[in-house]
Design a protein around this motif. Structure first.
Motif, PDB file in Angstrom:
ATOM      1  N   LEU A 246       0.831  -1.204   0.000  1.00 31.67           N
ATOM      2  CA  LEU A 246       0.000   0.000   0.000  1.00 31.67           C
ATOM      3  C   LEU A 246       0.866   1.254   0.000  1.00 31.67           C
ATOM      4  CD1 LEU A 246      -2.571  -1.222   2.682  1.00 31.67           C
ATOM      5  CD2 LEU A 246      -3.014  -0.982   0.227  1.00 31.67           C
ATOM      6  N   ILE A 247       0.265   2.373  -0.382  1.00 27.96           N
ATOM      7  CA  ILE A 247       0.979   3.644  -0.455  1.00 27.96           C
ATOM      8  C   ILE A 247       0.807   4.416   0.853  1.00 27.96           C
ATOM      9  CG2 ILE A 247       1.261   5.794  -1.735  1.00 27.96           C
ATOM     10  CD1 ILE A 247       1.949   3.260  -3.325  1.00 27.96           C
ATOM     11  N   GLY A 248       1.931   4.818   1.451  1.00 20.13           N
ATOM     12  CA  GLY A 248       1.884   5.584   2.692  1.00 20.13           C
ATOM     13  C   GLY A 248       1.666   7.064   2.425  1.00 20.13           C
ATOM     14  N   PRO A 249       1.338   7.842   3.478  1.00 20.54           N
ATOM     15  CA  PRO A 249       1.295   7.383   4.867  1.00 20.54           C
ATOM     16  C   PRO A 249      -0.039   6.769   5.280  1.00 20.54           C
ATOM     17  CG  PRO A 249       0.901   9.727   4.817  1.00 20.54           C
ATOM     18  CD  PRO A 249       1.171   9.313   3.386  1.00 20.54           C
ATOM     19  N   GLY A 250      -1.091   6.976   4.481  1.00 18.99           N
ATOM     20  CA  GLY A 250      -2.402   6.493   4.879  1.00 18.99           C
ATOM     21  C   GLY A 250      -2.564   4.998   4.807  1.00 18.99           C
TER      22      GLY A 250
ATOM     23  N   ASN B  74       2.795  13.042   5.294  1.00 15.34           N
ATOM     24  CA  ASN B  74       3.780  11.973   5.434  1.00 15.34           C
ATOM     25  C   ASN B  74       3.760  11.431   6.853  1.00 15.34           C
ATOM     26  OD1 ASN B  74       5.420  13.860   7.011  1.00 15.34           O
ATOM     27  ND2 ASN B  74       5.944  14.796   5.041  1.00 15.34           N
ATOM     28  N   ALA B  75       4.754  10.622   7.197  1.00 18.21           N
ATOM     29  CA  ALA B  75       4.766   9.978   8.510  1.00 18.21           C
ATOM     30  C   ALA B  75       5.048  10.946   9.653  1.00 18.21           C
ATOM     31  CB  ALA B  75       5.802   8.855   8.535  1.00 18.21           C
ATOM     32  N   ILE B  76       5.419  12.188   9.334  1.00 22.16           N
ATOM     33  CA  ILE B  76       5.591  13.201  10.375  1.00 22.16           C
ATOM     34  C   ILE B  76       4.254  13.832  10.721  1.00 22.16           C
ATOM     35  CG2 ILE B  76       6.671  15.401  10.965  1.00 22.16           C
ATOM     36  CD1 ILE B  76       8.963  14.684   9.096  1.00 22.16           C
ATOM     37  N   THR B  77       3.502  14.227   9.705  1.00 22.06           N
ATOM     38  CA  THR B  77       2.243  14.940   9.915  1.00 22.06           C
ATOM     39  C   THR B  77       1.035  14.024   9.997  1.00 22.06           C
ATOM     40  OG1 THR B  77       1.906  15.212   7.530  1.00 22.06           O
ATOM     41  CG2 THR B  77       3.135  16.937   8.683  1.00 22.06           C
ATOM     42  N   ASN B  78       1.170  12.799   9.461  1.00 21.44           N
ATOM     43  CA  ASN B  78       0.047  11.878   9.418  1.00 21.44           C
ATOM     44  C   ASN B  78       0.496  10.486   9.853  1.00 21.44           C
ATOM     45  OD1 ASN B  78      -2.529  10.971   8.998  1.00 21.44           O
ATOM     46  ND2 ASN B  78      -2.533  11.247   6.790  1.00 21.44           N
ATOM     47  N   GLY B  79       1.393  10.450  10.844  1.00 21.81           N
ATOM     48  CA  GLY B  79       1.964   9.180  11.253  1.00 21.81           C
ATOM     49  C   GLY B  79       1.289   8.521  12.424  1.00 21.81           C
ATOM     50  N   GLY B  80       0.310   9.174  13.036  1.00 24.21           N
ATOM     51  CA  GLY B  80      -0.381   8.598  14.171  1.00 24.21           C
ATOM     52  C   GLY B  80      -1.404   7.558  13.755  1.00 24.21           C
ATOM     53  N   ARG B  81      -1.867   6.772  14.702  1.00 27.12           N
ATOM     54  CA  ARG B  81      -2.708   5.623  14.406  1.00 27.12           C
ATOM     55  C   ARG B  81      -4.099   6.018  13.918  1.00 27.12           C
ATOM     56  NH1 ARG B  81      -3.552   2.006  19.277  1.00 27.12           N
ATOM     57  NH2 ARG B  81      -5.148   1.155  17.913  1.00 27.12           N
TER      58      ARG B  81
ATOM     59  N   ASN C 109      -1.431   2.147  10.382  1.00 32.99           N
ATOM     60  CA  ASN C 109      -0.250   2.757  10.981  1.00 32.99           C
ATOM     61  C   ASN C 109       0.028   2.196  12.368  1.00 32.99           C
ATOM     62  OD1 ASN C 109       0.733   4.634   9.010  1.00 32.99           O
ATOM     63  ND2 ASN C 109      -1.141   5.793   9.314  1.00 32.99           N
ATOM     64  N   GLY C 110      -0.995   2.145  13.208  1.00 31.95           N
ATOM     65  CA  GLY C 110      -0.850   1.505  14.501  1.00 31.95           C
ATOM     66  C   GLY C 110       0.079   2.193  15.481  1.00 31.95           C
ATOM     67  N   PHE C 111       0.397   3.489  15.277  1.00 38.04           N
ATOM     68  CA  PHE C 111       1.304   4.198  16.176  1.00 38.04           C
ATOM     69  C   PHE C 111       0.627   5.442  16.721  1.00 38.04           C
ATOM     70  CE2 PHE C 111       3.995   1.986  13.065  1.00 38.04           C
ATOM     71  CZ  PHE C 111       4.634   1.114  13.924  1.00 38.04           C
ATOM     72  N   SER C 112       1.106   5.851  17.888  1.00 38.49           N
ATOM     73  CA  SER C 112       0.448   6.951  18.578  1.00 38.49           C
ATOM     74  C   SER C 112       1.097   8.301  18.308  1.00 38.49           C
ATOM     75  CB  SER C 112       0.451   6.684  20.091  1.00 38.49           C
ATOM     76  OG  SER C 112       1.775   6.543  20.555  1.00 38.49           O
ATOM     77  N   GLN C 113       2.231   8.330  17.596  1.00 33.40           N
ATOM     78  CA  GLN C 113       2.877   9.601  17.312  1.00 33.40           C
ATOM     79  C   GLN C 113       3.653   9.516  15.998  1.00 33.40           C
ATOM     80  OE1 GLN C 113       5.370   9.571  20.949  1.00 33.40           O
ATOM     81  NE2 GLN C 113       7.139   9.728  19.600  1.00 33.40           N
ATOM     82  N   SER C 114       4.192  10.634  15.587  1.00 36.06           N
ATOM     83  CA  SER C 114       4.891  10.728  14.314  1.00 36.06           C
ATOM     84  C   SER C 114       6.133   9.850  14.288  1.00 36.06           C
ATOM     85  CB  SER C 114       5.302  12.175  14.048  1.00 36.06           C
ATOM     86  OG  SER C 114       4.184  13.032  14.056  1.00 36.06           O
ATOM     87  N   ALA C 115       6.562   9.490  13.077  1.00 41.85           N
ATOM     88  CA  ALA C 115       7.842   8.798  12.920  1.00 41.85           C
ATOM     89  C   ALA C 115       8.972   9.722  13.354  1.00 41.85           C
ATOM     90  CB  ALA C 115       8.027   8.378  11.472  1.00 41.85           C
TER      91      ALA C 115
END
Length: 428
Positions: free
Chosen positions: A73-77, A115-122, A201-207
């Motif tokens: 799949l294409i990130g960050p979504g 990207n994973a900085i601005t849209n990296g949370g779960r 994504n499964g994460f609570s904060q940005s990369a």
């Protein structure tokens, strides 16, 4: 592990032959280019930035049950196999206190892209934020002091400025071993796809974005035609999150030696042959037992050569602890095993044209010497069209071969196929 060593030994020999045959080279000193200004004529405030719109298409096959996992799949979504996106849109300001005091520098940069900085949370909440905010003091000869949020000294692929990154996507080894993800708060032992309202994504904060908040002592020294650079940094170990989440601190060490064929003329594109090495070590709160700590160690070496019409570079990296397993893993997202990998890449600038032809091979093995070992091999062919020094178009086609010795992960990695990406970079 032996297979990785054989592949990387072959690539290292290629690099050595390429460097030995070259009469000159070219590589930037990113340690000195980010966060330092000329004391005598730097402006008080220079506004700058860049935008990178792109399109990516993934050709992987679906997993059992007609489902797709993150590598397909294409990130960050991680919602689809094709997408238009504004991957990065950054604006910043940098400068000095000149003429009041040219020895004090500042560097401020904010990210507005997706990207994973601005849209990296779960939960997929888009939130622009700062990626850099630092002050550099240049009072002590041979020991500049930089404090704040900034890129950590380390891998060339991670340390170099995005505007000079020749490929659209990072190598697997840099992406998985160095681009740190942070476990979800309180329920990291629950598979991301089964938690309420969770996305892939499964994460609570940005990369981590190859950044940390801390203090760094660094500088470069001239010795004839050689320029030697060093950095020693102490940081929170919490990425772009400026608050510390525990009492542990990370140590970062870096060294590079560059032979300057034509002096320091050329800025980021000066003629140089650069060799470098780096080391990072710290601890993280265990993702599955909040009362325990887990070591996280990363280190590597590399070389960079660029002299029109040729460029060649390579890196080899290893790590132990907090080895990322992928969001799709049914149990643990991180483990305490070992991983290693590297890449070799080259480019040919067609004389008297704006075209640049590229080829890169990267390999990564995680869970080395374990029954669950996974291998990620990728060939990336590319072409860049340079409209001018600040605007270029990049087209990449990646051929990927992913597999695991464990049946479960391998069933997910089966069907991972090629990916095409087109990106426009405009600097202002």
């Amino acid at each position: 592990m032996k297979s990785t060593h054989r592949r990387l030994t072959t690539t290292a020999l290629g690099i050595c032959l390429g460097l030995g045959a070259a009469s000159s080279a070219q590589a930037a000193n990113w340690l000195m280019l980010q966060g330092t200004e000329k004391a005598d004529n730097a402006p008080r405030a220079k506004v700058w930035g860049f935008i990178q719109p792109e399109y990516q298409q993934d050709f992987s096959d679906a997993h059992a049950g007609d489902t797709y996992i993150p590598p397909k799949l294409i990130g960050p979504g991680l919602d689809d196999q094709s997408a238009f996106n504004i991957k990065r849109a950054r604006i910043g300001v940098r400068g000095t206190g000149f003429p009041l005091d040219g020895k004090v520098n500042y560097f401020l940069l904010a990210e507005f892209g997706n990207n994973a900085i601005t849209n990296g949370g779960r939960y997929g909440d888009y939130t622009p934020g700062l990626t850099d905010a630092s002050v550099t003091l240049n009072y002590i000869p041979g020991a500049r002091i930089r404090a704040g949020l900034f890129k950590t000294p380390g891998s060339e692929e991670a340390l170099q400025g995005i505007i000079a990154l020749p490929y659209i996507n990072y190598t697997s080894v840099t992406n998985q071993l160095l681009l740190e993800r942070f476990p979800d708060d309180g329920d990291s032992n629950i598979p991301p796809q089964t938690t309420p309202s969770a996305d892939m994504n499964g994460f609570s904060q940005s990369a981590g974005a190859y950044r940390d908040t801390g203090i760094q002592v660094f500088d470069s020294f001239d010795a004839g035609k050689w320029e030697h650079s060093y950095a020693a940094m102490l940081g929170n170990g919490n990425g772009v999150q400026m608050l510390d989440d525990d009492s542990n601190k990370d140590v970062y060490l870096y060294w590079s030696s560059a032979y300057l064929f034509d002096g320091k003329a050329g800025g980021p594109w000066r003629s140089t042959m650069k060799l470098f090495g780096w080391y990072q070590d710290g601890q993280r709160t265990n993702a599955y037992d909040k009362t325990q700590e887990q070591d996280r160690t990363r280190y590597g070496i590399g070389a960079f050569y660029l002299k029109r019409p040729f460029r060649v570079s390579a890196e080899y990296m290893k790590g132990k602890g907090m080895i990322f397993q992928g969001q799709h893993m049914p149990q643990k997202v991180f483990n305490d095993y070992k991983a290693e990998g590297g890449y070799i890449e080259g480019a040919y600038f067609i004389p008297n044209t704006p075209f640049e032809l590229q080829l890169r091979y990267d390999t990564y093995e995680r869970n080395v010497d374990q029954p669950s070992k996974a291998t990620f091999d990728t060939w990336t062919a590319g072409v860049q069209y340079h409209f001018n020094k600040k605007t270029r178009a990049t087209l990449n086609y990646a051929v990927r071969d992913f597999s695991s010795d464990a049946a479960g992960p391998n069933s997910h990695l089966e069907g991972v196929d090629d990916r095409v990406a087109l990106q426009l970079t405009a600097v202002f």
